[in-house]
Design a protein around this motif. Structure first.
Motif, PDB file in Angstrom:
ATOM      1  N   ARG A 175       0.875  -1.425   0.075  1.00 54.48           N
ATOM      2  CA  ARG A 175      -0.269   0.184  -0.119  1.00 54.48           C
ATOM      3  C   ARG A 175       0.622   1.315   0.206  1.00 54.48           C
ATOM      4  N   ALA A 176       0.593   2.719  -0.993  1.00 56.31           N
ATOM      5  CA  ALA A 176       1.338   3.889  -1.290  1.00 56.31           C
ATOM      6  C   ALA A 176       1.005   3.950  -0.596  1.00 56.31           C
ATOM      7  N   PHE A 177       1.094   5.154   0.287  1.00 62.30           N
ATOM      8  CA  PHE A 177       0.829   7.093   1.253  1.00 62.30           C
ATOM      9  C   PHE A 177       1.632   8.407   0.508  1.00 62.30           C
ATOM     10  N   ALA A 178      -0.084   9.117   0.143  1.00 64.06           N
ATOM     11  CA  ALA A 178       1.287  10.679   0.185  1.00 64.06           C
ATOM     12  C   ALA A 178       0.997  10.922   1.277  1.00 64.06           C
ATOM     13  N   LEU A 179       1.699  12.408   1.866  1.00 65.34           N
ATOM     14  CA  LEU A 179       0.709  13.029   3.244  1.00 65.34           C
ATOM     15  C   LEU A 179       2.194  14.188   2.382  1.00 65.34           C
ATOM     16  N   ASP A 180       1.597  15.401   3.536  1.00 65.99           N
ATOM     17  CA  ASP A 180       1.623  16.248   3.487  1.00 65.99           C
ATOM     18  C   ASP A 180       3.049  16.459   4.563  1.00 65.99           C
ATOM     19  N   LEU A 181       3.768  18.324   4.370  1.00 65.57           N
ATOM     20  CA  LEU A 181       5.557  17.566   5.124  1.00 65.57           C
ATOM     21  C   LEU A 181       4.821  17.598   6.617  1.00 65.57           C
ATOM     22  N   GLY A 182       3.337  17.771   7.332  1.00 62.90           N
ATOM     23  CA  GLY A 182       3.098  17.834   8.398  1.00 62.90           C
ATOM     24  C   GLY A 182       1.936  16.867   8.834  1.00 62.90           C
ATOM     25  N   GLY A 183       2.756  15.687   7.637  1.00 58.40           N
ATOM     26  CA  GLY A 183       2.053  13.952   7.807  1.00 58.40           C
ATOM     27  C   GLY A 183       0.729  13.840   7.878  1.00 58.40           C
ATOM     28  N   ALA A 184      -0.035  14.834   7.421  1.00 54.20           N
ATOM     29  CA  ALA A 184      -1.872  14.810   7.061  1.00 54.20           C
ATOM     30  C   ALA A 184      -1.785  14.204   5.959  1.00 54.20           C
ATOM     31  N   THR A 185      -2.666  13.038   5.553  1.00 53.30           N
ATOM     32  CA  THR A 185      -3.147  12.442   4.253  1.00 53.30           C
ATOM     33  C   THR A 185      -3.738  13.371   3.740  1.00 53.30           C
ATOM     34  N   LEU A 186      -3.087  13.218   1.956  1.00 50.64           N
ATOM     35  CA  LEU A 186      -3.082  13.892   0.931  1.00 50.64           C
ATOM     36  C   LEU A 186      -4.415  13.041   0.246  1.00 50.64           C
ATOM     37  N   GLU A 187      -4.222  12.103  -0.165  1.00 49.84           N
ATOM     38  CA  GLU A 187      -4.790  10.877  -0.415  1.00 49.84           C
ATOM     39  C   GLU A 187      -5.339  10.191  -0.124  1.00 49.84           C
ATOM     40  N   ASP A 188      -5.725   9.317  -0.539  1.00 51.54           N
ATOM     41  CA  ASP A 188      -5.889   7.240   0.076  1.00 51.54           C
ATOM     42  C   ASP A 188      -5.346   6.717  -0.062  1.00 51.54           C
ATOM     43  N   PRO A 189      -4.996   5.675   0.406  1.00 45.29           N
ATOM     44  CA  PRO A 189      -3.360   5.151   0.045  1.00 45.29           C
ATOM     45  C   PRO A 189      -3.962   4.302  -1.052  1.00 45.29           C
ATOM     46  N   THR A 190      -3.242   3.742  -1.174  1.00 52.62           N
ATOM     47  CA  THR A 190      -3.158   3.210  -3.322  1.00 52.62           C
ATOM     48  C   THR A 190      -2.763   1.927  -3.406  1.00 52.62           C
ATOM     49  N   ASP A 191      -3.538   0.489  -3.792  1.00 56.78           N
ATOM     50  CA  ASP A 191      -2.985  -0.897  -3.679  1.00 56.78           C
ATOM     51  C   ASP A 191      -1.761  -1.013  -4.696  1.00 56.78           C
ATOM     52  N   LEU A 192      -0.746  -0.831  -4.500  1.00 54.30           N
ATOM     53  CA  LEU A 192       0.093  -1.721  -5.296  1.00 54.30           C
ATOM     54  C   LEU A 192       0.582  -3.264  -5.184  1.00 54.30           C
ATOM     55  N   GLU A 193       0.383  -3.955  -6.369  1.00 49.98           N
ATOM     56  CA  GLU A 193       0.748  -5.466  -6.554  1.00 49.98           C
ATOM     57  C   GLU A 193       1.859  -6.099  -7.246  1.00 49.98           C
ATOM     58  N   ILE A 194       3.178  -6.298  -6.636  1.00 47.88           N
ATOM     59  CA  ILE A 194       4.379  -6.695  -7.276  1.00 47.88           C
ATOM     60  C   ILE A 194       4.500  -8.338  -7.292  1.00 47.88           C
ATOM     61  N   VAL A 195       3.932  -8.550  -8.810  1.00 49.16           N
ATOM     62  CA  VAL A 195       4.091 -10.100  -9.435  1.00 49.16           C
ATOM     63  C   VAL A 195       4.892 -11.109 -10.033  1.00 49.16           C
ATOM     64  N   VAL A 196       5.895 -11.506  -8.788  1.00 46.34           N
ATOM     65  CA  VAL A 196       6.916 -12.107  -8.868  1.00 46.34           C
ATOM     66  C   VAL A 196       6.724 -13.057 -10.595  1.00 46.34           C
TER      67      VAL A 196
END
Length: 802
Positions: free
Chosen positions: A140-161
């Motif tokens: 799961r990927a997260f984007a935060l501002d410099l104050g630690g507040a969430t800018l957007e909802d987390p994004t799922d990231l799937e890596i297939v081997v």
């Protein structure tokens, strides 16, 4: 947030799509437009996922976040670190955006596989991957501002081997084992070889193919390339030719063109009974001694091509002809498969000296239908019976004889004769006594006639009941001679030669018929039944007047009761009785019964018991009185001898203790209420005792303790040398032991007598005791050490101490 995947898409298409979406979002933002996902950009709708609406201040608008397509990366990637994807947020604030990822491979096990640049949003692979351990990772990927507040909802990231062909296929066994019967038809299933591959089963990396690399020149087996089943492909399996086949198997992935592994298949050809047993020769000859049984006399050899030890190989022998009496038996040796011929019944050379046996052989199992049909194998066995010297025998054994007890010596009992079975070699027989424990018999060595040597008694420790047993040997003249053993049982017949004896010979009765129960009489006969009881009791007919005062009634077979009919005077009465047994001829004995009559009380007891007893004693015979008198005199003599001996033993002990002379003894009268003067009080001590050399301490020979002459015989010699106390506290036990030894001696007077507690030896390291008196006074002594000698000396320490 939106991704720019640089690893799975063509760079040009990725950059173009990202730029297009960015421009479109900038154009729509002032107008409160919609944040589009890949589906809004005209890309295929399959990887798109709608996320929840996001509320903003003011008029609301619909917003959807990016769903990042699965990112594929090959296992065993060696260029590390490797850029997988870059994540960018739609909210580019002037101060910047902080990116982070979480999940397995980042902050969960396994750790440290992935990482992200928090400023640029680039996701990197930090180590090689193994698809067989982890085939995909969900982050799961997260984007935060410099104050630690969430800018957007987390994004799922799937890596297939992505799988690579990095694993060889492996057989489940290194050696596969199978069985097939000989003569099996083509297509017969034998075994199945199985293998596995750790690679992705949905790819060619795990597509396995089986093959036989080597199986010999015959080519009798084939394997299914996909299932691994091995079957026969042609006829010709013969265990007698080839019993085991070794096949080399191979399995390869990539449909047979990839990595390969080999294994071995061992195929055993199982035996069938397709070969009958056969004798090694058509005729066998053996010899056997007559009169022997339970012995092996020969072996019949056979040959069978089937598997040794199996039921198809084991032979079974049958005697078809030549043994009508069942004198022979044949069994199979399971180790060699030979037929072992034995004799089960003793043979007689004189009766028949030759046997011709017809023997057949076959397997324990039936022949297989595929085996050639042949006749059963037969062989002739010639048995020759050899003659031996046979022992004589008693036709009747054991023999019984009867003789009356007391028969005179020379009485003929029986003729115990034997026979010799060697009719072709007749021999003279001789007889001897092998067992005659009482030496009562005579035996004629030529005829076997048995006679009595002396008179045979009826009672003897050599008899068992009334039977006497002897053993007779009959021997021939062979070298060595053969013997036969015969048992002779002689019954010694009982003769009625004793009359019954009365018991008891004296008794006590009441003088009046109404008191007492009478006198119970019994009898004993030395003869045995039927010459003993029942006994018959009666008053002697020679004294008919007794029947007026006395009655004698039979109680049972062995007892009778004597009673008075009228009152009789007190005193001793002698009654003549006649006792007879039941033997043939009947024996009768006259007996004299002494009856002491006394007046009785109501309970039936004599009132003058003492007088009655003395009167009854008068009825004793002279011999009995002499025996009693002799016994009393002997006892008195023994008692007198013991008293004299004891007095003789005591006299020397007293003389040794007090001395033989009274001149040296002083008056030793003591006043017990006086405390005395300690060591200075010499008036109460017999100084002359020290002059007695028996008590004077002299040097002792090593290992021997001196003993006083007046020591009692029962006095135990004290151990030498006595063990000195190990510490001052043990002096109390040391003194108590000496006191106990003195108290246990009954010859020690109650005054201060010199006792030898231990040998003093030839010298003393302490010096003279007189130095204590000359150098110290009571004031100079230190009595504190007395407190260490135990509780009994502490009082002295308190009295004489400080």
């Amino acid at each position: 947030m939106r991704p720019c995947n640089l690893s799975c898409f063509v760079p040009f298409v990725c950059n173009l799509g990202c730029c297009f979406l960015s421009v479109l979002n900038l154009l729509l933002t002032p107008c409160h437009g919609i944040n589009l996902s890949q589906g809004d950009a005209g890309l295929p709708a399959s990887p798109l996922v709608l996320y929840p609406w996001r509320q903003r201040a003011g008029p609301s608008r619909v917003k959807r976040a990016w769903v990042i397509p699965p990112i594929s990366v090959s296992e065993n990637h060696k260029r590390i670190p490797h850029l997988l994807v870059q994540i960018k947020s739609d909210k580019q604030l002037p101060g910047g955006v902080i990116y982070s990822i979480k999940g397995p491979g980042v902050d969960e096990q396994p750790l440290g596989i992935f990482s992200i640049d928090k400023l640029s949003g680039k996701v990197f692979l930090n180590t090689m991957l193994d698809r067989e351990k982890n085939d995909r990772f969900r982050l799961r990927a997260f984007a935060l501002d410099l104050g630690g507040a969430t800018l957007e909802d987390p994004t799922d990231l799937e890596i297939v081997v992505v799988d690579q062909n990095d694993n060889r296929p492996l057989f489940q066994q290194e050696v596969f084992t199978g069985h097939v019967v000989e003569g099996a038809v083509p297509g017969t299933y034998v075994l199945k070889a199985e293998a596995t591959d750790a690679d992705d089963p949905d790819t060619d990396n795990a597509a396995l193919r089986y093959s036989i690399l080597e199986q010999g020149s015959a080519g009798l087996f084939s394997i299914n390339e996909t299932t691994g089943e091995i079957r026969t492909v042609q006829v010709g399996l013969d265990r007698e030719v080839v019993s085991v086949y070794n096949l080399t198997l191979q399995v390869a992935d990539m449909s047979g063109d990839g990595l390969a592994t080999t294994a071995t298949a061992v195929i055993y050809v199982d035996d069938i009974n397709d070969n009958p047993p056969e004798f090694t020769k058509p005729e066998f000859s053996v010899e056997v001694l007559e009169n022997t049984s339970g012995v092996d006399i020969g072996r019949l050899l056979v040959h069978d091509k089937d598997l040794p030890g199996s039921p198809n190989w084991l032979a079974r022998f049958t005697i078809l002809e030549g043994d009508p009496d069942g004198a022979f038996a044949i069994r199979t040796d399971p180790r060699t498969n030979d037929g072992v011929l034995s004799v089960v019944k003793a043979l007689d050379h004189e009766g028949r000296d030759h046997f011709a046996l017809t023997v057949s052989v076959q397997n324990q199992n039936q022949l297989h239908p595929s085996a050639p049909q042949t006749t059963r194998a037969l062989a002739m066995v010639q048995v020759q019976v050899q003659d031996v010297n046979e022992a004589p025998f008693f036709p009747k054994n054991p023999r019984l004889a009867r003789v009356a007890e007391g028969a005179p010596p020379g009485t003929e009992l029986i003729t115990f004769s034997a026979s010799d079975p060697d009719t072709r070699q007749p021999q003279a027989l001789s007889y001897s006594l092998a067992y005659d424990p009482a030496d009562w018999l005579l035996l004629d060595p030529r005829s076997g006639m048995v006679q009595t040597k002396r008179e045979l008694p009826r009672r003897s420790p050599f008899l068992q009941g009334s039977w006497y047993t002897a053993v007779i040997l009959a021997s021939d003249k062979a070298d060595p001679p053969s013997t036969a053993t015969g048992t002779l049982s002689i019954e010694i017949v009982e003769v009625n030669d004793h009359g019954p004896a009365l018991l008891p010979l004296a008794g006590v009765m009441c003088s009046e018929p109404s008191k007492g129960r009478g006198l119970l009489l019994s009898a004993m006969d030395e003869d045995l039944p039927p010459h003993a009881e029942p006994f018959h009791f009666r008053l002697s007919p020679d004294a008919p007047q007794l029947a007026h005062n006395w009655s004698l009634s039979q109680l049972n077979a062995t007892h009778a009761v004597l009673a008075v009919l009228v009152p009789v005077p007190a005193g001793l009465h002698s009654l003549p009785l006649l006792l007879s047994d039941s033997g043939t001829p009947r024996q009768e004995r006259a007996q004299l019964l002494n009856v002491s009559v006394c007046p009785c009380n109501e309970g039936g007891s004599c009132q003058a018991s003492a007088a009655a007893a003395s009167t009854a004693g008068a009825g004793l015979s002279f011999g009995a009185l002499m025996i009693i008198l002799s016994s009393v005199i002997l006892l008195l003599s023994l008692a007198l001898l013991a008293a004299v001996r004891e007095r003789c033993h005591r006299r020397p002990r007293h003389e040794g203790l007090l001395g033989s002379s009274q001149d040296d003894l002083r008056d030793n009268i003591l006043n017990y209420d006086e405390q005395g003067g300690g060591e200075e009080d010499q008036g109460a001590y017999d100084i002359n005792q020290l002059r007695n050399p028996d008590f004077f301490p002299l040097p002792c020979p090593p290992g021997k303790q001196p003993i006083r002459r007046d020591t009692p015989y029962s006095y135990a010699t004290p151990p030498y040398p006595r063990k000195l106390p190990a510490s001052p506290s043990d002096i109390e036990d040391f003194i108590n032991e000496g006191l106990e030894a003195a108290d246990s001696d009954p010859n020690i007077p109650p005054y201060d007598t010199a006792l030898i507690y231990d040998c003093e030896g030839s010298g003393s390291v302490a010096g003279s005791l007189s130095s204590i008196v000359s150098s110290l006074t009571d004031g100079d002594q230190d009595y504190d050490y007395l407190s260490e000698w135990g509780p009994r000396f502490r009082r002295l320490a308190d009295l004489y101490g400080h």
